[in-house]
Design an enzyme around this catalytic site. Structure first.
Site, PDB file in Angstrom:
ATOM      1  N   ASP A 226       0.877  -1.165   0.000  1.00 20.33           N
ATOM      2  CA  ASP A 226       0.000   0.000   0.000  1.00 20.33           C
ATOM      3  C   ASP A 226       0.922   1.224   0.000  1.00 20.33           C
ATOM      4  OD1 ASP A 226      -2.107   1.758  -0.007  1.00 20.33           O
ATOM      5  OD2 ASP A 226      -3.183   0.798   1.644  1.00 20.33           O
TER       6      ASP A 226
HETATM    7  C1  NOJ Z   1      -3.990   3.973  -0.071  1.00 21.15           C
HETATM    8  C2  NOJ Z   1      -5.203   3.084  -0.019  1.00 21.15           C
HETATM    9  O1  NOJ Z   1      -5.216   2.396   1.204  1.00 21.15           O
HETATM   10  C3  NOJ Z   1      -5.265   2.094  -1.173  1.00 21.15           C
HETATM   11  O2  NOJ Z   1      -6.475   1.388  -1.106  1.00 21.15           O
HETATM   12  C4  NOJ Z   1      -5.124   2.819  -2.478  1.00 21.15           C
HETATM   13  O3  NOJ Z   1      -5.241   1.936  -3.559  1.00 21.15           O
HETATM   14  C5  NOJ Z   1      -3.775   3.535  -2.490  1.00 21.15           C
HETATM   15  N1  NOJ Z   1      -3.715   4.493  -1.391  1.00 21.15           N
HETATM   16  C6  NOJ Z   1      -3.511   4.283  -3.788  1.00 21.15           C
HETATM   17  O4  NOJ Z   1      -4.375   5.346  -3.893  1.00 21.15           O
END
Ligand code: NOJ
Length: 702
Positions: A226
């Protein structure tokens, strides 16, 4: 491109090129949320990743805003979910992106979780079925699906700093199945969660990444972190992480600030509790080559990381030019967004006031009736080309007079992005409208029926403070119900909410976050053009009734640890064990039709159920199958667990046979030593309309 040639390609890469395939970089076109550079010398194109589960998000561009995944899950229709997934994939491809950062497949453990609208269910069988269906759909359009966030990402508060202390049994029975199902359905990527599990960050979790995901389940795609979720590059690479994201400073991820460096980003305290610390993130771009040179990360591991990325590019036809065409905002996608929103609508209660008569005089009341509820805040925000509001759609559908009254100032949506950019909740989207509740009551008093629309707000990076509706919306409902004879309440929520006035109103409709087709879908259901065939994928109960309430150890955690002390007793499993009556149980939903359960029999792992529609309107029933374990078992088990379901059309006056397949582990418990085991004894197979509405029962001996 064949396996062999992907491997040949890896052999040709220099160390720097190999490392470049394992991390994010700036997208020269400024469109992708995650961008892996291509290798021009070898004709390898870049890999672009975009959010997310409600539709494609490319800053400054428009795409279909589909209903939230929780709404999709309320259809209990996995064929529809696969079609929905395919549309998400087609739009991703149409935006020239290669991987969609979805579906979100975390099990709903905490009812206040700010991202519940992005997930499917509190039940693992249901959640797994949707994770698989949406993944199959996305991948069918030559797009890499990215089930997220692996695993036990059950809350937004402290999401980047907590570790979930969770038993192996609960992981296997509740939290892992949807990821396993997505992998089996062909997901080409899996995103790790920010949180840790049993003391180890998920981005470094060798046991859950290398042993379980890649080893036991045979996952051949790439594991992506993430955003800013890694801390120790070597531990992550050796633990099984293949791609580190985003590889650029936090400021660059925020709209309009492309030159920002890392360093503290100003944000309100409640948001900071849910944001990762970009400054402590160790990037593959900066250190991985060195760790390979000094032997901390083996050469073979680095090659494997790059090979996994290349294999996905090959699988979606990006290495040999065989990729299918994508498309954005097509008439078909618009129709699908509406169909899913209609089918997702759950009729929680109806004393006969619905469907509305065509010529009824309607007072449409609510602070936000002039806006479509597109979703929650954060990475899943999608901007549509078209949208329909309840006010416009009800006014144009009705044959009788419709008066529109707000009653209260608008409930302002909360967005992680607005808060990051410095707007506070009060000023974001501030409206000057200052309506009087008295106007709404006067309109209601004059109408045949009042339809009151209320909503919650939710965003990534923050949990909801409570399950009560924000502002004075409960007061508005009570006052309208007092002022008029017949009141229908329509709730747009991200998950369970408390409905303290439900006994004082005539109908309650749960309409979730329905996306761009909000108004049209709602009008179709209210006037009976569509049967509200949604069923609850989450239990509705008072906040105090959930297993994570009233104990900080369990939520939001103590000293950086969230203790999943409830084990496998999450959602309805907990309420059933405690003997607590839910407000509306898991699986619940009324219909305009009337169903009788005629007969059921079990043959070869499938239960065949005959259902009759004893009414004069066509309907769609969701037949649910639950397993009850033997009473004298040695292991404590939930009193009843979902084992399968089927959504079937049942025309007025007809009988239809629904076939419900028993889930793979329907009779099993996970034993930490022996793995999946089936305790012997007499099981009951309960066929019903919800987890609390049994209609037929069969016995099964194991
Ligand atoms: C953080 C989020 O938790 C995730 O779900 C997302 O895909 C990414 N950022 C990218 O935006």
């Amino acid at each position: 491109m064949s396996e062999r040639s992907v491997r040949d390609l890896v052999d040709e890469l220099t160390l720097e090129e190999t490392v470049a395939l394992t991390h994010g970089a700036s997208d020269p076109s400024d469109r992708a949320t995650g961008y892996v550079r291509g290798i021009e010398r070898l004709d390898v194109p870049p890999l672009r990743m975009v959010d997310g589960p409600l539709g494609v998000r490319v800053p400054g561009e428009e795409a279909t805003a589909f209903p939230a995944p929780l709404a999709l899950a309320a259809t209990f229709d996995t064929d529809l979910a696969e079609t929905h997934g395919a549309a998400l994939g087609r739009e991703t491809n149409g935006m020239d992106a290669d991987a969609l950062l979805g579906p979100g497949t975390n099990l709903i453990r905490v009812p206040q979780n700010g991202r519940n609208f992005e997930y499917f269910s509190e039940d693992p069988v249901h959640s797994a079925a949707f994770a698989a269906a949406v993944t199959r759909g996305i991948e069918s359009e030559d797009v890499v699906a990215t089930p997220k966030h692996y695993v036990a990402n059950s809350q937004e508060r402290y999401r980047a700093s907590v570790s979930a202390d969770v038993s192996e049994r609960a992981l296997r029975e509740l939290y892992l199945p949807s990821f396993r199902a997505a992998v089996d359905a062909g997901a080409g990527s899996v995103m790790t969660a920010y949180n840790g599990v049993n003391g180890t960050r998920m981005s470094d979790h060798a046991r859950l990444l290398r042993n379980v995901l890649k080893g036991e389940w045979g996952f051949e795609g790439y594991v992506v972190s993430d955003w800013f979720g890694t801390e120790d590059a070597a531990a992550a690479a050796n633990g099984g992480l293949d791609v580190e994201m985003p590889g650029v400073p936090m400021g660059e991820m925020l709209p309009g600030d492309a030159d920002a460096e890392d360093g503290p980003v100003e944000m309100p305290e409640e948001l900071a509790r849910g944001m990762p610390d970009a400054a402590s993130c160790e990037r593959f771009a900066e250190v991985l080559a060195e760790r390979v040179r000094d032997g901390t990360v083996p050469d073979a591991r680095l090659d494997d990381m790059a090979e996994r990325v290349l294999r996905q590019l090959a699988d979606i036809g990006r290495l040999d030019g065989s990729r299918t065409e994508g498309a954005v905002d097509t008439p078909e996608h618009r129709r699908l967004a509406r169909r899913v929103a209609e089918r997702a609508t759950v009729l929680l209660k109806n004393d006969g006031v619905l469907p509305l008569a065509d010529d009824a005089a309607v007072a449409l009341v609510g602070p936000n009736v002039d806006a479509a509820v597109l979703g929650g805040g954060g990475s899943s925000e999608t901007t549509p080309v078209v949208q329909s509001t309840p006010a416009d759609a009800v006014t144009s559908r009705a044959d009788g007079p419709v008066s529109v009254a707000y009653g209260l100032p608008p409930v302002e949506a909360v967005s992680m992005f607005d808060l990051l950019e410095g707007a506070d909740e009060e000023t974001a989207d501030a409206s000057t409208r200052d309506p009087e509740m008295a106007d709404a009551l006067a309109a209601a008093a004059e109408a045949d029926v009042a339809v009151v629309c209320v909503r919650d707000t939710a965003t990534e990076a923050m949990d909801r403070e409570s399950l009560r509706l924000p502002g004075r919306q409960d007061d508005l409902v009570e006052a309208v119900a007092d002022a008029t004879d017949r009141t229908v309440v329509v709730v747009n929520s991200s998950g369970p909410v408390e409905l303290p006035w439900r006994d004082d109103v005539d109908a309650v409709v749960e309409n979730w976050y329905p996306g761009q087709a909000h108004g049209d879908a709602l009008a179709a259901v209210l006037y009976g053009d569509a049967d509200p065939s949604g069923r609850l994928p989450v239990t509705f109960a008072p906040e105090s009734a959930y297993p994570t309430s009233g104990d900080e150890r369990r939520y939001p955690g103590e000293d950086g640890v969230v203790h999943y002390d409830e084990g496998v007793f999450v959602g309805y499993r907990h309420l059933d064990r405690e003997g607590v009556e839910p407000t509306y149980p898991f699986g619940h939903g009324e219909s305009y039709a009337d169903y009788e359960y005629v007969d059921a029999d079990l043959a070869d792992g499938t239960v065949h159920v005959t259902v009759e529609n004893a009414s004069e309107c066509d309907g769609r029933e969701v037949v649910q199958l639950y397993v009850e374990p033997p009473e004298d078992g040695e292991v404590e088990r939930p009193p009843r667990e979902l084992a399968g379901f089927a959504s079937v059309e049942v025309p007025a006056g007809e009988r239809v046979e629904a076939s419900v397949d028993l889930a793979e582990h329907a009779f099993d418990v996970y034993d930490e030593g022996a793995g999946w085991t089936t305790p012997p004894g007499e099981y009951a197979l309960v066929v019903g309309r919800s987890s609390r509405d049994a209609r037929l029962e069969l016995a099964a001996t194991r």
